[in-house]
Design an enzyme around this catalytic site. Structure first.
Site, mmCIF file in Angstrom:
data_model
loop_
_atom_site.group_PDB
_atom_site.id
_atom_site.type_symbol
_atom_site.label_atom_id
_atom_site.label_comp_id
_atom_site.label_asym_id
_atom_site.label_seq_id
_atom_site.Cartn_x
_atom_site.Cartn_y
_atom_site.Cartn_z
ATOM 1 N N HIS A 78 0.826 -1.210 0.000
ATOM 2 C CA HIS A 78 0.000 0.000 0.000
ATOM 3 C C HIS A 78 0.862 1.263 0.000
ATOM 4 C CE1 HIS A 78 -3.226 -2.632 2.190
ATOM 5 N NE2 HIS A 78 -3.012 -3.015 0.946
ATOM 6 N N ASP A 264 -3.099 -3.102 -4.910
ATOM 7 C CA ASP A 264 -2.126 -4.179 -4.705
ATOM 8 C C ASP A 264 -1.277 -4.412 -5.952
ATOM 9 O OD1 ASP A 264 -2.964 -4.559 -2.125
ATOM 10 O OD2 ASP A 264 -4.206 -6.311 -2.562
ATOM 11 N N HIS A 287 -1.066 -11.312 -4.847
ATOM 12 C CA HIS A 287 0.331 -10.933 -4.635
ATOM 13 C C HIS A 287 1.298 -11.909 -5.299
ATOM 14 C CE1 HIS A 287 -0.671 -7.640 -2.017
ATOM 15 N NE2 HIS A 287 -1.386 -8.424 -1.240
ATOM 16 N N HIS A 364 36.399 -3.373 -45.552
ATOM 17 C CA HIS A 364 36.127 -3.857 -44.180
ATOM 18 C C HIS A 364 34.777 -4.568 -44.128
ATOM 19 C CE1 HIS A 364 35.699 -3.701 -39.749
ATOM 20 N NE2 HIS A 364 36.990 -3.459 -39.752
#
Length: 461
Positions: A78, A264, A287, A364
């Protein structure tokens, strides 16, 4: 260019811990540039500091837990969501317990105090994580998924679903992060009465009460059992006859649980360490899966420590080749910048299209044409010279000369058909005609060369 920010001054909050039930003090302090979010346990000898990054998450059972060795801090999401929503890049949190206080179960008080003390801009440029392609994580068992898509700003949609007659399906969205304080921050966490016994057994809600969570009654339970749970939590007895929300305080929003899940998600994704430019679609988030996405992004951040600028070939350039020729003395075959697509006070982005007709490919190498690395460095130097010249009056009267080149790295060969994107960034403000800068060369999203430069600007005779 947007710059990093921190708090204008510190502020402190005190409240009960959800897991421990302890009275906890937390202080939010300004932090220097490129500091990120860090949490210091001031109640432990040595005052360990934990970086708020996804790889330091060790538990997501009921809130996000950050750890460093044996030291941990829980329920950080939070507070981090409020910091992220206010665009704060650098902050130090000092806490005297193993968790951040739950307060009213929302991000409201964190957000209100940030607004009260204010925010200050810092010198370092804000470093975004720009989503370039779809990233998705899924949990087949729970049906949870998080999808992040390219967008030019941060936005998020959340969908929640529970097997509940009270809280079945809800939806919440945030299309502009500036609306977070008014529309999202006050949304409280929620819990089902049928979950409380398990949470009590695992010591997860010692500090839980009807003031810091929405309590949902959706499964028939005897009044004696309700009273026993209330006694265990130290709460008054509540006679509940119908399914619904037990709290006396009404919901802040009709979809408050979905809005809290949005908090969240923001708090957990703040653990990537950079603000995001992308659109997030979160279905049944939690979570655990939030952190899975944050870890996936962190891996990408580590591999690509600097992201390639976005190149839209159809946009009109900030400097075309005519303007470049006015500022730089270089001519064929040594003018190695085709156009400048973006320029700010301390950075510049240039383009070179490499063709097989480049004169250096004749030698090259004839059978395997590869652009010489020294010319990549020269092309970066020319782009950086345009940045320096753009900062002075009458730039046509000046020339830039590079005094030192350090830390040159070549990661991939450049061949005909490649489009090179140069990005040069000042490392410090120019003083006495001397500037230092860091340069990168990209092909697509890959860094192919990098170097640091010191240059001097001199007025032409």
């Amino acid at each position: 260019m947007q710059r990093q920010t921190t708090l204008a001054s510190e502020f402190a909050l005190k409240g009960k811990g959800l897991h421990t039930g302890l009275n906890i003090n937390v202080t939010f302090k300004p932090a220097p540039e490129n500091h990120g979010y860090k949490i210091k346990r001031i109640d432990i000898e040595g005052q360990p500091v934990i970086d708020a990054l996804a790889e330091n998450v060790t538990n997501t059972q009921r809130g996000t837990v950050l750890s460093k060795g044996d030291v941990h801090v829980s329920t950080v999401e939070h507070a981090l969501a409020a910091l992220y929503a206010w665009g704060i890049d650098n902050c130090l949190l000092e806490v005297d317990a193993p968790e951040i206080p739950i307060l009213d179960g929302s991000a409201r008080y964190f957000s209100e105090n940030i607004e009260r003390v204010g925010i200050v801009e810092q010198n370092a440029p804000k470093d975004y994580y720009i989503v370039r392609h779809k990233i998705e994580v899924k949990d087949e068992k729970t049906g949870s998924s998080l999808i992040i898509l390219p967008d030019d700003r941060f936005s998020i949609n959340v969908l929640i679903e529970f097997d509940s007659p009270v809280l079945s399906n809800q939806y919440a969205s945030l299309t502009n992060i500036s609306e977070f304080p008014e529309k999202i921050a006050a949304s409280r966490t929620f819990v089902f009465v049928r979950e409380i016994e398990m949470l009590l057994q695992n010591n997860l809600i010692k500090g839980g009460d009807l003031e810091n969570a929405i309590v949902i009654y959706d499964k028939k339970m005897e009044q004696a059992e309700m009273n026993r749970l209330a006694d265990t939590l130290g709460l008054p007895h509540v006679n509940v006859k119908e399914f619904g929300y037990v709290n006396d305080k009404p919901l802040m929003f009709p979809n408050e649980p979905a809005r809290h899940k949005l908090i969240d998600v923001i708090g957990d994704l703040a653990l990537i360490g950079k603000p995001i430019k992308g659109h997030i679609i979160a279905t049944r988030p939690g979570h655990k899966i939030n952190n899975q996405l944050a870890r996936l992004i962190r891996k990408d951040v580590k591999v690509n420590d600097v992201q390639a600028p976005i190149y839209n070939a159809s946009e009109y350039p900030a400097m075309d080749i005519s303007r470049i020729r006015e500022l730089l003395p270089h001519r064929y075959p040594f003018l190695l910048v085709d156009k400048i697509i973006e320029i700010g006070g301390d950075y510049i982005v240039g383009i070179k299209n490499v063709t097989v007709n480049e004169p250096f490919f004749q030698g090259h190498f004839p059978q395997e044409p590869v652009m010489p690395g020294v010319l990549l460095v020269e092309a970066m130097a020319q782009t950086g010279g345009l940045l320096v010249l753009n900062s002075v009056d009458e730039p046509e009267r000046y020339s830039t000369y590079f005094m030192k080149i350090d830390g040159v790295k070549f990661r991939q060969k450049v061949v005909p058909g490649d489009t090179l994107i140069f990005r040069l960034q000042l490392l410090a403000p120019m003083r006495r005609g001397i500037s230092t800068m860091k340069g990168y060369v990209f092909i697509g999203e890959k860094v192919v060369c990098e170097a640091e430069f010191m240059a001097q600007i001199i007025k032409n005779k």
